[in-house]
Design a protein around this motif. Structure first.
Motif, PDB file in Angstrom:
ATOM      1  N   ARG A  38      -3.112 -27.490 -18.262  1.00  0.00           N
ATOM      2  CA  ARG A  38      -4.307 -27.831 -19.021  1.00  0.00           C
ATOM      3  C   ARG A  38      -5.544 -27.310 -18.306  1.00  0.00           C
ATOM      4  NH1 ARG A  38      -4.485 -34.444 -18.178  1.00  0.00           N
ATOM      5  NH2 ARG A  38      -5.126 -34.446 -15.980  1.00  0.00           N
ATOM      6  N   GLN A  39      -6.587 -27.093 -19.104  1.00  0.00           N
ATOM      7  CA  GLN A  39      -7.852 -26.617 -18.552  1.00  0.00           C
ATOM      8  C   GLN A  39      -8.990 -27.339 -19.243  1.00  0.00           C
ATOM      9  OE1 GLN A  39      -8.421 -22.354 -18.581  1.00  0.00           O
ATOM     10  NE2 GLN A  39      -9.955 -22.499 -16.966  1.00  0.00           N
ATOM     11  N   ALA A  40      -9.725 -28.110 -18.445  1.00  0.00           N
ATOM     12  CA  ALA A  40     -10.912 -28.804 -18.930  1.00  0.00           C
ATOM     13  C   ALA A  40     -12.116 -27.888 -18.775  1.00  0.00           C
ATOM     14  CB  ALA A  40     -11.098 -30.103 -18.166  1.00  0.00           C
ATOM     15  N   PRO A  41     -13.181 -28.174 -19.523  1.00  0.00           N
ATOM     16  CA  PRO A  41     -14.379 -27.330 -19.424  1.00  0.00           C
ATOM     17  C   PRO A  41     -14.879 -27.222 -17.981  1.00  0.00           C
ATOM     18  CG  PRO A  41     -14.554 -28.788 -21.294  1.00  0.00           C
ATOM     19  CD  PRO A  41     -13.332 -29.210 -20.540  1.00  0.00           C
ATOM     20  N   GLU A  42     -15.147 -26.003 -17.559  1.00  0.00           N
ATOM     21  CA  GLU A  42     -15.698 -25.711 -16.231  1.00  0.00           C
ATOM     22  C   GLU A  42     -14.761 -26.119 -15.097  1.00  0.00           C
ATOM     23  OE1 GLU A  42     -19.626 -27.283 -15.952  1.00  0.00           O
ATOM     24  OE2 GLU A  42     -20.380 -26.142 -17.663  1.00  0.00           O
ATOM     25  N   LYS A  43     -13.496 -26.268 -15.391  1.00  0.00           N
ATOM     26  CA  LYS A  43     -12.505 -26.576 -14.357  1.00  0.00           C
ATOM     27  C   LYS A  43     -11.394 -25.533 -14.392  1.00  0.00           C
ATOM     28  CE  LYS A  43     -13.202 -31.552 -13.946  1.00  0.00           C
ATOM     29  NZ  LYS A  43     -12.519 -32.891 -13.929  1.00  0.00           N
ATOM     30  N   GLU A  44     -10.671 -25.427 -13.278  1.00  0.00           N
ATOM     31  CA  GLU A  44      -9.561 -24.494 -13.221  1.00  0.00           C
ATOM     32  C   GLU A  44      -8.356 -25.047 -13.994  1.00  0.00           C
ATOM     33  OE1 GLU A  44     -10.480 -22.441  -8.859  1.00  0.00           O
ATOM     34  OE2 GLU A  44      -8.584 -23.466  -9.236  1.00  0.00           O
ATOM     35  N   ARG A  45      -7.529 -24.127 -14.454  1.00  0.00           N
ATOM     36  CA  ARG A  45      -6.296 -24.533 -15.122  1.00  0.00           C
ATOM     37  C   ARG A  45      -5.380 -25.224 -14.107  1.00  0.00           C
ATOM     38  NH1 ARG A  45      -3.627 -20.314 -19.253  1.00  0.00           N
ATOM     39  NH2 ARG A  45      -5.850 -20.339 -19.848  1.00  0.00           N
ATOM     40  N   GLU A  46      -4.798 -26.340 -14.496  1.00  0.00           N
ATOM     41  CA  GLU A  46      -3.947 -27.089 -13.582  1.00  0.00           C
ATOM     42  C   GLU A  46      -2.592 -27.386 -14.210  1.00  0.00           C
ATOM     43  OE1 GLU A  46      -5.468 -30.967 -12.625  1.00  0.00           O
ATOM     44  OE2 GLU A  46      -5.639 -31.571 -14.710  1.00  0.00           O
TER      45      GLU A  46
END
Length: 115
Positions: A38-46
């Motif tokens: 998953r990838q949240a806004p302004e965060k890296e894909r995890e």
């Protein structure tokens, strides 16, 4: 050609549940591990969860005990059951697999947890 198509995202209230699906084609599905990221806004894909070809599972710390990954080899589909959803789970969720050293990704499905 490997194709992964996610579905099942949407808007849900905190504490609610959703089930994501990822339909795979172009590979012998039962032979491959499948993962959800998953990838949240302004965060890296995890990484969120992985299921091996033998059915062993692993989870990211933030979703342990709330999310369950499963697969149906007859349908070439991997699922992510998400319970007790929190606003922090809001993200685009992607299906992933690797074949011959090449990573394949779906287009993603948006999950929004909000009241």
């Amino acid at each position: 050609q490997v194709q992964l198509v996610e579905s099942g995202g949407g808007l849900v209230q905190p504490g609610g549940s959703l089930r994501l699906s990822c339909a795979a084609s172009g590979l012998t599905f039962s032979n491959y591990a499948m993962s959800w990221y998953r990838q949240a806004p302004e965060k890296e894909r995890e990484p969120v969860a992985t299921i091996t070809s033998r059915g062993s599972t692993s989870y990211g710390d933030s979703v342990k005990g709330r999310f369950t990954i499963s697969r149906d080899n007859a349908k070439n589909t991997v699922y992510l059951q998400m319970n007790s959803l929190e606003p922090e789970d809001t993200a685009v969720y992607y299906c992933n697999t690797w074949r011959s050293g090449v990573g394949y990704w779906g287009q993603g499905t948006q999950v929004t947890v909000s009241s």
